[in-house]
Design an enzyme around this catalytic site. Structure first.
Site, PDB file in Angstrom:
ATOM      1  N   ARG A 181       0.768  -1.119   0.019  1.00  0.00           N
ATOM      2  CA  ARG A 181      -0.078  -0.190  -0.007  1.00  0.00           C
ATOM      3  C   ARG A 181       0.808   1.346   0.136  1.00  0.00           C
ATOM      4  O   ARG A 181       0.385   2.337  -0.136  1.00  0.00           O
ATOM      5  CB  ARG A 181      -0.938  -0.119   1.228  1.00  0.00           C
ATOM      6  CG  ARG A 181      -1.954   1.101   1.543  1.00  0.00           C
ATOM      7  CD  ARG A 181      -2.859   0.931   0.434  1.00  0.00           C
ATOM      8  NE  ARG A 181      -3.929   2.123   0.468  1.00  0.00           N
ATOM      9  CZ  ARG A 181      -3.630   3.350   0.183  1.00  0.00           C
ATOM     10  NH1 ARG A 181      -2.501   3.582  -0.573  1.00  0.00           N
ATOM     11  NH2 ARG A 181      -4.281   4.354   0.133  1.00  0.00           N
ATOM     12  N   LYS A 182       2.092   1.114   0.249  1.00  0.00           N
ATOM     13  CA  LYS A 182       3.191   2.171   0.336  1.00  0.00           C
ATOM     14  C   LYS A 182       4.011   2.638  -0.981  1.00  0.00           C
ATOM     15  O   LYS A 182       3.396   1.849  -2.109  1.00  0.00           O
ATOM     16  CB  LYS A 182       4.291   2.084   1.510  1.00  0.00           C
ATOM     17  CG  LYS A 182       3.553   1.787   2.717  1.00  0.00           C
ATOM     18  CD  LYS A 182       2.514   2.440   3.220  1.00  0.00           C
ATOM     19  CE  LYS A 182       1.418   2.041   4.249  1.00  0.00           C
ATOM     20  NZ  LYS A 182       1.867   2.004   5.755  1.00  0.00           N
ATOM     21  N   LEU A 183       4.773   3.308  -1.081  1.00  0.00           N
ATOM     22  CA  LEU A 183       5.334   3.657  -2.493  1.00  0.00           C
ATOM     23  C   LEU A 183       6.103   2.509  -3.120  1.00  0.00           C
ATOM     24  O   LEU A 183       5.931   2.436  -4.326  1.00  0.00           O
ATOM     25  CB  LEU A 183       5.831   5.036  -2.570  1.00  0.00           C
ATOM     26  CG  LEU A 183       5.175   6.196  -2.976  1.00  0.00           C
ATOM     27  CD1 LEU A 183       4.101   6.548  -2.262  1.00  0.00           C
ATOM     28  CD2 LEU A 183       6.013   7.375  -3.335  1.00  0.00           C
TER      29      LEU A 183
END
Ligand SMILES: *Cc1c(COP(=O)(O)O)cnc(C)c1O
Length: 377
Positions: A181-183
């Protein structure tokens, strides 16, 4: 019409090849790739030291241990954050003290931190919520004179900047996430960065059972040197499989940030004239990677947040409720807290629009059209 998800990681044949190479090498646990990933990550984030961990949650736990937070201490945290931020103090026997946030950034401020201080405050966990850089200098002006440690939760912050430097560079210790869900992602994974050499060394030991000789060093010698367990540690290691993927992902970070900022700018422009709708934006002191592009459904919009979400779902667009409020969760039921009006308002009125690297102009247009038609209803 196909589903538009809120997030999709950008993974390609380069990650496949990097993982295959690790498998072929026969050494898949924490080893040379983890060391290389740590070094590369430290360079990108302008950190003196980087220590890989199994997640941001475990990195936050290690951060509080090396920062000396102990049972009986208070740790100021935003309630307006993923639950792991509040859980970390409880892992070391400390108490999370919820502070409110600024309505434009969703982050702690000098004022909200000040209101939450107690004689037992030992640390503050400042979050770069959704990638928006927290005003760390303003918080440090409150905490430094009192000897309070500043931990930065930059789970969402890779690629965001604060006063011209990567976020996290100004804290005593910073924790990062590589959840999908993060970069950038390693499947699961995290990192701790710090300017303090002794904190990094202790975190390195603690993540590996506080063993005096690392598993990699033991493997390198035929007759493994005897090891000691210097204190009660943890198994919070990252694997070389994950780190090999992370190294490729790190190379993609500038392109990912640039594309996310482009998409955010398109949304901002296309939605600017919708009455009652407010979008997250860069603060004056830095730039966001727009890990979460959130919009607030105000009273004038003509529909509330849940109505907007339902309308988007009808168009097969998977938006998400905005950031959660930890103090409302059963896990913290009964915990005393200050009034948290901004947290409660934002958690009730915000939603996160889809943003991912591979998003097409047509998909952006579909999201914009769905939001605009919901507003007209
Ligand atoms: C995602 C997130 C975490 C937890 O990260 P994991 O790597 O999944 O443990 C912690 N804090 C914040 C603010 C997050 O968004």
């Amino acid at each position: 019409m196909s589903r538009i998800n809120v997030m999709r990681p950008w993974l390609g044949p380069e990650e496949v090849a990097a993982a295959a190479e690790v498998i072929e090498s026969g050494w898949v646990a924490q080893g040379p790739r983890v060391a290389a990933f740590e070094q590369a990550f430290a360079e990108v984030q302008q950190a003196a030291h980087a220590v890989a961990a199994s997640s941001c949650t475990t990195a936050l736990h290690l951060a509080l241990v090396v920062a000396g937070v102990r049972p009986g201490d208070d740790v100021v945290v935003p309630s307006f954050s993923f639950i792991a931020t509040a859980n970390a103090p409880t892992y070391v026997g400390a108490r999370p003290v919820f502070a409110d946030v600024d309505p434009t950034t969703g982050n702690l401020t000098a004022e909200t931190v000040t209101a939450a201080l107690t004689p037992a405050t030992r640390a503050v966990i400042a979050v770069d919520q959704g990638g928006v850089p927290v005003d760390l200098d303003a918080i440090r002006a409150v905490t430094d004179p009192r000897g309070i440690v500043v931990v930065e939760d930059a789970a969402c912050g890779a690629g965001s900047t604060y006063r011209g430097r990567p976020v996290g560079a100004g804290a005593d210790v910073t924790a990062w996430s590589f959840h999908p869900r993060k970069l950038i992602t390693t499947g699961e994974g995290g990192m701790l960065t710090t300017p303090h050499e002794d904190w990094a060394a202790r975190a390195r030991m603690l993540r590996e059972h506080a063993m005096s000789v690392s598993a990699a060093a033991r493997h390198a010698s035929v007759l493994a040197p005897p090891e000691e367990y210097t204190e009660i540690g943890f198994n919070y290691r990252m694997t070389d499989l994950q780190a090999a993927v992370g190294l490729v992902q790190l190379g993609r970070l500038p392109a990912i940030v640039a594309r996310r900022r482009e998409i955010a700018a398109e949304y901002t422009e296309a939605l600017a004239d919708v009455p009652g709708l407010r979008a997250v934006a860069d603060p004056t002191w830095g730039t966001s990677n727009f890990q979460s592009f959130w919009i607030e459904a105000g009273a004038e919009l003509g529909t509330d947040r849940d109505g907007l979400l339902a309308h988007l779902a009808e168009a097969d667009i998977s938006a998400r409720r905005g950031i959660m409020a930890a103090h409302r969760q059963p896990a913290y039921a009964g915990a005393e807290h200050l009034p948290l009006p901004v947290t409660e308002r934002l958690t009730d009125t915000t939603l996160i629009l889809p943003v991912f690297h591979q998003m097409t102009g047509e998909e952006i247009g579909r999201v914009v059209a769905a939001v605009r038609s919901a507003a007209r209803r």
